[in-house]
Design an enzyme around this catalytic site. Structure first.
Site, PDB file in Angstrom:
ATOM      1  N   GLY A  59     -84.750  24.806  57.080  1.00 53.38           N
ATOM      2  CA  GLY A  59     -83.377  25.110  57.513  1.00 53.38           C
ATOM      3  C   GLY A  59     -83.064  24.621  58.917  1.00 53.38           C
ATOM      4  O   GLY A  59     -81.914  24.671  59.344  1.00 53.38           O
ATOM      5  N   GLU A  60     -84.086  24.147  59.647  1.00 52.81           N
ATOM      6  CA  GLU A  60     -83.785  23.612  60.974  1.00 52.81           C
ATOM      7  C   GLU A  60     -82.989  22.305  60.834  1.00 52.81           C
ATOM      8  O   GLU A  60     -83.056  21.624  59.805  1.00 52.81           O
ATOM      9  CB  GLU A  60     -85.079  23.372  61.763  1.00 52.81           C
ATOM     10  CG  GLU A  60     -85.745  24.678  62.177  1.00 52.81           C
ATOM     11  CD  GLU A  60     -87.040  24.480  62.947  1.00 52.81           C
ATOM     12  OE1 GLU A  60     -87.439  23.328  63.178  1.00 52.81           O
ATOM     13  OE2 GLU A  60     -87.660  25.504  63.305  1.00 52.81           O
ATOM     14  N   ASP A 198     -49.213  38.729  62.576  1.00 53.04           N
ATOM     15  CA  ASP A 198     -49.777  39.798  63.387  1.00 53.04           C
ATOM     16  C   ASP A 198     -49.310  39.630  64.833  1.00 53.04           C
ATOM     17  O   ASP A 198     -48.725  38.600  65.186  1.00 53.04           O
ATOM     18  CB  ASP A 198     -51.313  39.840  63.288  1.00 53.04           C
ATOM     19  CG  ASP A 198     -51.958  38.521  63.693  1.00 53.04           C
ATOM     20  OD1 ASP A 198     -51.341  37.749  64.436  1.00 53.04           O
ATOM     21  OD2 ASP A 198     -53.101  38.274  63.267  1.00 53.04           O
ATOM     22  N   LYS A 221     -49.833  44.354  62.321  1.00 53.68           N
ATOM     23  CA  LYS A 221     -50.977  44.566  61.420  1.00 53.68           C
ATOM     24  C   LYS A 221     -52.043  45.395  62.129  1.00 53.68           C
ATOM     25  O   LYS A 221     -52.447  45.065  63.233  1.00 53.68           O
ATOM     26  CB  LYS A 221     -51.545  43.187  61.052  1.00 53.68           C
ATOM     27  CG  LYS A 221     -52.838  43.207  60.285  1.00 53.68           C
ATOM     28  CD  LYS A 221     -53.337  41.791  60.023  1.00 53.68           C
ATOM     29  CE  LYS A 221     -54.070  41.213  61.211  1.00 53.68           C
ATOM     30  NZ  LYS A 221     -54.708  39.922  60.957  1.00 53.68           N
ATOM     31  N   ASP A 249     -49.323  30.935  61.807  1.00 53.40           N
ATOM     32  CA  ASP A 249     -50.622  31.527  62.174  1.00 53.40           C
ATOM     33  C   ASP A 249     -51.564  30.430  62.668  1.00 53.40           C
ATOM     34  O   ASP A 249     -51.371  29.247  62.366  1.00 53.40           O
ATOM     35  CB  ASP A 249     -51.237  32.252  60.970  1.00 53.40           C
ATOM     36  CG  ASP A 249     -52.138  33.408  61.402  1.00 53.40           C
ATOM     37  OD1 ASP A 249     -52.428  33.526  62.609  1.00 53.40           O
ATOM     38  OD2 ASP A 249     -52.560  34.197  60.534  1.00 53.40           O
ATOM     39  N   GLY A 256     -56.531  37.057  53.494  1.00 53.98           N
ATOM     40  CA  GLY A 256     -56.157  38.481  53.461  1.00 53.98           C
ATOM     41  C   GLY A 256     -54.908  38.770  54.288  1.00 53.98           C
ATOM     42  O   GLY A 256     -53.954  39.387  53.790  1.00 53.98           O
TER      43      GLY A 256
END
Ligand code: R5P
Length: 348
Positions: A59-60, A198, A221, A249, A256
């Protein structure tokens, strides 16, 4: 022009490289740099310099620069939430850090990271016993060797103060969006209400409402921070009945926030909703949610930028999505920095 004279008026040879997830956007920036060079009769042709992202079995990750960049003014492009890659934000952040350090080790003179998305930008303040991860990221970018970052509509402007010595240039997609709305949508300000989903985006929405001379409404929100994008409650401050809503936004992640705002706007009588999102990541099943919202008439169109690469197939298959390009803006800023020219007008 004599090389010594050229050096005096520029920061040296401009080079662009990219980590794998940043390559599509980097290619567009390079095209635009060549267009600018042609317009200014400069005798330089840019191409993306060769690099290789290498992943190890454990994973490196490392990025190797495959060409000489000694003395260059180098721009490293990377995307983090990449819808077309299995790599996580953390993988992509690590790739960027290794690319920056590789440039530092290779003796580049100036290192700038071109990261429209600033990773962890939503973790910019502490609410309980937790990290201010956005500050950690600034520290890591600096420690790797970068002296400047270029972002797009960064989630929290305070992040520019988290760097010790590196500079942050935050670009705005608004001029590109406004052009698009004026030419393609031919907006009618008397019918439009600009809305932020928001309070955090209220400043951004105010800018559009001033430009168009349109009304402003704000969705208030309240978030439940323990849940992933869990929203506690929403109420609308302002009126949208029988109006065309322009919802603005900085990003769409799980969707969501957007879906909840769309539902609220519909119940308040909004007639049509156009969404602007500088960074349309569409994480997880967000696309399914937005398909449904479109079919149910909650949403008319989402306009996003090419700073997030979705590919032609997605663009062709998604009736509610339109893409505008911020590559010309990034290229102009990069060109001006390299030429030691002002960029302030381009940051508005
Ligand atoms: C929130 O403060 C941001 O401006 C975005 O509205 C939000 O982060 C988007 O996330 P999601 O799509 O997951 O709700």
């Amino acid at each position: 022009m004599n090389e010594h004279l050229t050096q005096k008026f520029t920061r040296g040879n401009l080079s662009v490289i990219a980590c794998d997830s940043g390559k599509p956007f980097a290619e567009r920036i390079v095209q635009e740099l060549n267009r600018i060079a042609k317009d200014e009769a400069e005798n330089v042709v840019q191409r993306l310099k060769n690099t290789k992202d290498i992943a190890f079995p454990n994973g490196e990750i490392k990025v190797v620069v495959e060409e000489n960049i000694r003395g260059d003014d180098i721009y490293i492009v990377q995307a983090f939430d990449d819808p077309l890659s299995p790599n996580s934000v953390n993988d992509n952040l690590m790739a960027l850090l290794t690319a920056v350090h590789a440039c530092h080790q290779s003796d580049a003179d100036h290192i700038t990271v071109v990261i429209p998305q600033f990773p962890y930008s939503r973790q910019e303040r502490r609410k309980t016993r937790e990290a201010i991860t956005a500050k950690l990221v600034c520290g890591m970018i600096e420690m790797a060797g970068a002296k400047r970052a270029i972002t797009l509509d960064i989630h929290a402007e305070a992040i520019q103060g988290f760097f010790n010595f590196a500079k942050l240039e935050d670009l705005h997609a608004s001029s590109v969006f406004i052009d698009y709305l004026n030419h393609i949508f031919r907006v009618d300000p008397t019918r439009m209400v600009v809305t932020s989903p928001d309070v955090g985006s209220a400043e951004r929405a105010r800018h559009y409402s001033k430009v168009f001379g349109a009304d402003l409404a704000i969705v208030d929100k309240a978030r439940d921070d323990k849940a992933v994008s869990g929203i506690e409650s929403m109420r609308l401050v302002g009126k949208v009945k029988d109006k065309e809503v322009l919802l603005v936004d900085d990003m769409i992640a799980t969707g969501g926030t957007l879906i909840n705002a769309l539902k609220l706007l519909k119940t308040k009588g909004a007639e049509k909703t156009v969404v602007l999102a500088s960074l349309p990541f569409f994480t997880g099943n967000c696309v399914d949610k937005l398909n449904k919202a479109y079919e149910e008439g909650l949403l008319d169109v989402v306009v996003g930028t090419d700073a997030v690469f979705h590919g032609k197939e997605f663009l062709d298959a998604t009736p509610w999505y339109e893409e505008v390009s911020v590559a010309p803006l990034f290229a102009k800023v990069i060109h001006n920095i390299n030429q030691k020219r002002s960029v302030s007008k381009l940051l508005k």
